[in-house]
Design an enzyme around this catalytic site. Structure first.
Site, PDB file in Angstrom:
ATOM      1  N   GLU A  25      40.550  42.158  35.930  1.00 13.71           N
ATOM      2  CA  GLU A  25      41.808  41.629  36.471  1.00 13.71           C
ATOM      3  C   GLU A  25      42.685  41.063  35.344  1.00 13.71           C
ATOM      4  OE1 GLU A  25      41.093  38.985  39.777  1.00 13.71           O
ATOM      5  OE2 GLU A  25      40.765  40.667  41.123  1.00 13.71           O
ATOM      6  N   GLU A  30      37.210  45.682  44.597  1.00 13.59           N
ATOM      7  CA  GLU A  30      36.719  44.403  45.130  1.00 13.59           C
ATOM      8  C   GLU A  30      37.479  44.052  46.393  1.00 13.59           C
ATOM      9  OE1 GLU A  30      37.062  40.972  42.653  1.00 13.59           O
ATOM     10  OE2 GLU A  30      36.456  42.049  40.869  1.00 13.59           O
TER      11      GLU A  30
HETATM   12  C1  GLA Z   1      38.602  38.482  41.593  1.00 16.35           C
HETATM   13  C2  GLA Z   1      37.663  38.572  40.422  1.00 16.35           C
HETATM   14  C3  GLA Z   1      36.235  38.300  40.801  1.00 16.35           C
HETATM   15  C4  GLA Z   1      36.141  37.129  41.747  1.00 16.35           C
HETATM   16  C5  GLA Z   1      37.010  37.381  42.939  1.00 16.35           C
HETATM   17  C6  GLA Z   1      36.952  36.279  43.960  1.00 16.35           C
HETATM   18  O1  GLA Z   1      38.675  39.649  42.301  1.00 16.35           O
HETATM   19  O2  GLA Z   1      37.751  39.815  39.778  1.00 16.35           O
HETATM   20  O3  GLA Z   1      35.522  38.054  39.619  1.00 16.35           O
HETATM   21  O4  GLA Z   1      36.562  35.982  41.086  1.00 16.35           O
HETATM   22  O5  GLA Z   1      38.338  37.489  42.513  1.00 16.35           O
HETATM   23  O6  GLA Z   1      37.722  36.575  45.090  1.00 16.35           O
END
Ligand code: GLA
Length: 676
Positions: free
Chosen positions: A157, A315
């Site tokens: 991210e 995710e």
């Molecule tokens: C993001 C991050 C993860 C985690 C999630 C929690 O997607 O990439 O590592 O912190 O948020 O929702």
């Protein structure tokens, strides 16, 4: 349809991907053994490993401990589970920031962000870049030939916590970026309008990031800093990606985006060409009663970023997250429905943060596929159900979503719209875009969310919500769509400035004036709570304009206020199409009526006739595994407490039941009909 870049989900799985982030370093080996057994039970076939493992893999500078990760990868491979392996660079270990505090990022007010959370690095720091490249190369060389390795996951991210860094390293990199963009400082002065407020620069060395200042920083400086910041994150991705490509040219590379209504600062449309597959993370917001519509928007936006290609949901959450003020537990059926909404809109994989819920650390109250309470739980049963569903949906893989409607979406326009010192602080970009998206969602009409850099010629309806900033090319593509027969809708505060935030003179909406056949001489921003009435019975708020007709006809006019008698909504015949302008924010009655009119005029139909309210219906066609080019899959997601009945003919892949003219979907249930 957006232009295919033929970038199918590149991993050699049999059907759709299923899995999540896997952080075994948080657990003893006994638990890791159980993990693999349970993954097999659930039908997991891919996991992301090593995202936050740097401090465990390199506990002291130059000293590596790979034994535990070797064992994890071997175990996963033995179980037939593929790995999206991270570069492990998403969070520098404490020894690195201790010895090199100069890598820490800075806020606009000079606050230095410290170690102790994650992502504590300046993306422009040459020192950090060197360390990250070294770690990436070490990972690549170690696992180049590991049979579990399916995909590289660069960092994590990018820009999530630190989209903008105002440090000294950032200032140097920003100047370099500006020199490449403008060539000479004179060109920068002209673009930024520095004749105003004594801002003229004599050399690039005088230019700084827009740090906290006594009053509004130069708007073009702010805009360019946003562009630079997005480019700088992409540059970091590219640098790491290039190492991976050099060492493992056969392995595809990606990074997880956060495309949604909440992520403003990364221009993902400009990142897409560098990703071998577009991967997205998405989380619903607890306070949003229509969270499933925001989810659909995010999925359609991700597909737009991917140029229409299938993409990976990297995710999302099985249930509640931990980072909202009050985190909402998912209702029965919601996790499956949300997962399949992503699939319906182009995802060829469904993954979660994370596999096993952490016992310690900041995310211990974030749900996972395997919760604290173990396997005798709703969450685990949902994990099993989804695994079975995705297995049954294998034929969907590689199929594509088709849409006759484009909604234009542009990150620089978003940044520009919300700059300070504007006519009204209430004009927020995403609200304008999603208002029109919702009109389509409720009618069962699929839309592509596309950049103004895309060719629009295949769309019958093109919606241009508040595109404050637009290039000449972008405006020309919109005009060409109308000339070729599309219906085009442009809404207020569009076409106002060029890419340098310089006003297009001669009357608003500048770049779209000719297309729309109107000329606005002045904005009349409305006060909070102020509402105008229109002669067709609708009302409007937020914004109004004194608009002259220059070829267009007035479709409705204001009946009160300073603009009584002046047009609110106009329509202009252009080529074989029509261009509509809405110079205000219509209420639900007005917007809904206009949406019906535009769909009728453009001949755009919903996915099936009579989509019941609250039911989501999307079609994917083609595919690599199932019926080939002619295959067709109708997703029906029932977000209501009533049974839903939708016209369909074929077989529901989830139950094996024939749909002979209609499919009946249980309250809160789902069906995916392979159409005959
Ligand atoms: C993001 C991050 C993860 C985690 C999630 C929690 O997607 O990439 O590592 O912190 O948020 O929702």
């Amino acid at each position: 349809m957006t232009s295919p870049r033929t970038r199918p989900w590149p991993v050699d799985l049999e059907g759709l991907g299923y899995g999540g982030d896997y952080n075994p370093e948080q657990w003893p080996v006994q638990t890791q053994l159980e993990d693999v057994e349970l993954m097999q039970q659930a039908g997991v076939n891919i996991v992301s490993v090593g995202i936050f493992s740097w401090a465990m893999l390199e506990p002291r500078e130059g000293e590596y401990d790979f034994d535990w990760l070797d064992a994890v990868l071997d175990r996963l491979h033995a179980a037939g589970i593929r790995v999206a392996l991270a570069t492990a660079t998403a969070s520098p270990p404490p020894w690195l920031t201790r010895y090199h505090p100069e890598i820490l990022p800075e806020l606009a007010d000079g606050t230095v962000l410290g170690q102790g959370g994650r992502q504590a690095y300046s993306v422009s720091s040459p020192v950090f870049r060197d360390y990250a490249l070294r770690m990436t190369r070490t990972m690549a060389e170690r696992y180049a030939d590991h049979p579990a390795l399916a995909l590289w996951h660069v960092d994590n991210e990018l820009g999530c916590h630190v989209p903008h860094d105002f440090s000294q390293d950032a200032a140097v990199a920003f100047r370099r970026w500006l020199e490449a963009r403008y060539g000479t400082v004179e060109a920068l002065n002209a673009a930024w309008g520095t004749a105003f407020w004594s801002q003229r620069y004599d050399t690039f060395d005088e230019v700084l990031p827009p740090r906290t200042a006594p009053t509004y920083a130069n708007p073009t400086q702010q805009l360019d800093f946003a562009r630079y910041s997005s480019d700088e994150l992409l540059t970091h991705y590219r640098a790491l990606r290039d190492v991976l490509r050099e060492v493992t040219p056969q392995v595809p590379t990606t990074t997880n985006l956060m495309a949604s209504t909440g992520t403003k600062w990364m221009d993902y449309f400009s990142w897409a060409d560098d990703l071998d597959v577009v991967a997205n993370d998405h989380y619903t917001r607890a306070h949003d009663p229509a969270a499933h519509i925001e989810l659909a928007f995010s999925a359609d936006l991700t597909r737009g970023i991917a140029g229409g290609d299938p993409w990976i949901l990297m995710e999302h959450s099985t249930s509640a997250v931990n980072w909202q003020p009050r985190n909402r537990t998912k209702a029965p059926g919601e996790m499956l429905r949300h997962s399949l909404s992503h699939v319906a809109r182009g995802a060829d994989s469904v993954m979660f943060f994370q596999w096993r819920q952490s016992a310690a650390g900041a995310e211990k109250f974030h749900s996972a596929m395997l919760p604290h309470a173990g396997t005798d739980t709703d969450v685990w049963r949902n994990t099993l159900t989804l695994g079975q569903a995705l297995k049954a949906l294998a034929p969907v893989r590689g199929s594509r979503v088709q849409a006759d409607v484009a909604i234009l979406f542009d990150y620089p326009a978003w940044w520009g719209t919300e700059l300070d010192s504007h006519p009204s602080q209430d004009v927020t970009y995403v609200d304008q875009v999603t208002a029109w998206y919702r009109q389509l969602w409720h009618r069962g009409v699929t839309a592509d969310i596309v950049s103004p850099r895309e060719d629009l010629s295949s769309y019958r309806l093109v919606i241009v919500p508040t595109l404050y900033l637009v290039t000449d090319d972008g405006a020309a593509r919109v005009a060409a769509a109308a000339a070729a027969g599309a219906t085009v809708l442009v809404t207020y505060f569009s076409g106002i400035v060029d890419e340098h935030d310089r006003v297009r003179l001669g009357g608003y909406p500048g770049a779209f004036r000719e297309l729309l056949g109107v000329r606005t001489e002045e904005f009349y921003a409305l006060q909070a709570g102020e509402r105008l009435t229109l002669d067709d019975g609708a009302t409007a708020d937020l914004w109004s304009e004194k608009t002259h007709l220059v070829g267009a006809e007035a479709m409705s006019t204001y009946t009160d206020g300073l603009l009584a008698g002046w047009p609110a909504v106009t329509r202009h015949a252009v080529g074989t199409g029509h261009a509509w302008y809405v110079g205000t924010r219509l209420d639900e009655v007005g917007a809904s009526r206009l949406a019906d009119t535009l769909l009728l005029e453009s001949g755009v139909q919903p996915v099936v006739d009579a989509v019941p309210e609250g039911v989501e219906v999307v079609r994917r066609r083609g595919g690599e595994v199932g019926g080939g080019a002619d295959a067709s899959f109708l997703f029906v997601l029932n977000h209501t407490p009533e049974e839903a009945v939708v016209t369909a003919r074929g077989v529901d892949l989830l139950t094996g039941t024939a749909a002979d003219g209609e499919v009946r979907v249980a309250p809160h249930g789902v069906a995916v009909v392979q159409e005959s």
